[in-house]
Motif scaffolding. Structure first.
Motif, mmCIF file in Angstrom:
data_model
loop_
_atom_site.group_PDB
_atom_site.id
_atom_site.type_symbol
_atom_site.label_atom_id
_atom_site.label_comp_id
_atom_site.label_asym_id
_atom_site.label_seq_id
_atom_site.Cartn_x
_atom_site.Cartn_y
_atom_site.Cartn_z
ATOM 1 N N GLU A 1 -7.658 4.922 -14.181
ATOM 2 C CA GLU A 1 -7.722 4.254 -12.769
ATOM 3 C C GLU A 1 -7.461 4.523 -11.238
ATOM 4 N N GLY A 2 -6.902 4.083 -10.925
ATOM 5 C CA GLY A 2 -6.709 4.929 -9.449
ATOM 6 C C GLY A 2 -5.718 4.819 -8.999
ATOM 7 N N SER A 3 -5.263 5.278 -7.667
ATOM 8 C CA SER A 3 -4.015 6.067 -7.296
ATOM 9 C C SER A 3 -3.201 4.544 -6.722
ATOM 10 N N ASP A 4 -2.085 4.640 -6.638
ATOM 11 C CA ASP A 4 -1.027 3.716 -6.272
ATOM 12 C C ASP A 4 -1.620 3.303 -5.327
ATOM 13 N N ASP A 5 -1.809 3.373 -4.320
ATOM 14 C CA ASP A 5 -2.308 2.632 -2.689
ATOM 15 C C ASP A 5 -3.133 1.774 -3.349
ATOM 16 N N HIS A 6 -2.678 0.531 -2.122
ATOM 17 C CA HIS A 6 -3.533 -0.508 -2.197
ATOM 18 C C HIS A 6 -4.367 -0.292 -1.033
ATOM 19 N N PRO A 7 -5.986 -0.868 -0.588
ATOM 20 C CA PRO A 7 -6.827 -0.756 0.170
ATOM 21 C C PRO A 7 -6.385 -1.513 1.328
ATOM 22 N N ASP A 8 -6.672 -0.868 2.627
ATOM 23 C CA ASP A 8 -6.447 -2.453 3.646
ATOM 24 C C ASP A 8 -8.281 -3.119 3.834
ATOM 25 N N ILE A 9 -7.509 -3.017 4.750
ATOM 26 C CA ILE A 9 -9.228 -3.970 5.695
ATOM 27 C C ILE A 9 -10.086 -2.873 6.160
ATOM 28 N N ASN A 10 -8.595 -1.440 6.897
ATOM 29 C CA ASN A 10 -9.788 -0.850 7.503
ATOM 30 C C ASN A 10 -10.129 0.317 5.848
ATOM 31 N N SER A 11 -10.124 0.064 4.554
ATOM 32 C CA SER A 11 -10.167 1.260 4.316
ATOM 33 C C SER A 11 -11.340 1.050 3.494
ATOM 34 N N TYR A 12 -11.607 3.140 2.659
ATOM 35 C CA TYR A 12 -13.212 2.975 2.079
ATOM 36 C C TYR A 12 -13.143 2.958 0.562
ATOM 37 N N ILE A 13 -13.785 2.111 -0.271
ATOM 38 C CA ILE A 13 -13.176 1.962 -0.975
ATOM 39 C C ILE A 13 -15.210 2.778 -1.325
ATOM 40 N N VAL A 14 -14.582 3.797 -3.247
ATOM 41 C CA VAL A 14 -15.602 4.259 -4.033
ATOM 42 C C VAL A 14 -15.555 3.918 -5.287
ATOM 43 N N PHE A 15 -16.901 3.463 -6.104
ATOM 44 C CA PHE A 15 -16.458 2.996 -7.707
ATOM 45 C C PHE A 15 -17.711 3.466 -7.807
ATOM 46 N N LYS A 16 -17.265 3.673 -9.067
ATOM 47 C CA LYS A 16 -17.972 4.160 -10.335
ATOM 48 C C LYS A 16 -18.739 2.939 -11.376
ATOM 49 N N TYR A 17 -19.822 2.529 -11.810
ATOM 50 C CA TYR A 17 -20.284 1.600 -12.818
ATOM 51 C C TYR A 17 -21.083 1.905 -13.589
ATOM 52 N N LYS A 18 -20.910 1.314 -15.363
ATOM 53 C CA LYS A 18 -22.048 1.122 -16.037
ATOM 54 C C LYS A 18 -22.098 0.292 -16.508
ATOM 55 N N GLY A 19 -23.016 -1.050 -17.019
ATOM 56 C CA GLY A 19 -23.703 -1.385 -17.081
ATOM 57 C C GLY A 19 -24.084 -1.118 -18.553
ATOM 58 N N THR A 20 -23.538 -1.485 -19.767
ATOM 59 C CA THR A 20 -23.968 -1.379 -21.528
ATOM 60 C C THR A 20 -24.232 -2.646 -22.066
ATOM 61 N N LEU A 21 -25.016 -2.958 -22.681
ATOM 62 C CA LEU A 21 -25.958 -3.948 -23.937
ATOM 63 C C LEU A 21 -24.620 -3.617 -25.134
#
Length: 118
Positions: A80-100
């Motif tokens: 889980e990320g930090s407690d800060d919530h993004p706003d309109i000017n935030s830069y959001i980074v995420f990683k993902y993996k989709g598996t069967l």
């Protein structure tokens, strides 16, 4: 007056001629609806099978998955990320993996990239 009657006859002839050209597509429409309903039933049956398999997999593998009702998929938050919530000017980074269910990866963040950003 004769001129108006000739326009009336032309208009009447046009209406009769055009109305006789329409096809009766009732049978085609009924067949389409019947095929559509059969297809929807097959999709629903497959959905029930897939949902059961996914829930069984989650239960058997003790996965802390959450179901997103709005979009219809399960997900797990690994870190889980930090407690800060993004706003309109935030830069959001995420990683993902989709598996069967057989653990085959069908999509994931490319290793050369830091992560997907929005």
């Amino acid at each position: 007056m004769k001129k108006y009657f000739s326009y009336l006859y032309i208009a009447l002839f046009t209406v009769i001629a055009l109305s006789s050209c329409t096809d009766d597509n009732t049978d085609e429409y009924d067949d389409y609806i019947e095929n559509l309903e059969a297809y929807q039933q097959k999709v629903y049956e497959q959905y029930k099978i897939d949902s059961t398999l996914i829930v069984n997999y989650i239960t058997e593998n003790d996965t802390a998955a959450v179901y997103n009702e709005e979009y219809g998929f399960f997900y797990t938050i690994v870190e889980e990320g930090s407690d800060d919530h993004p706003d309109i000017n935030s830069y959001i980074v995420f990683k993902y993996k989709g598996t069967l269910l057989d653990v085959t990866v069908f999509d994931e963040t490319i290793e050369d990239e830091t992560a997907k950003s929005m």
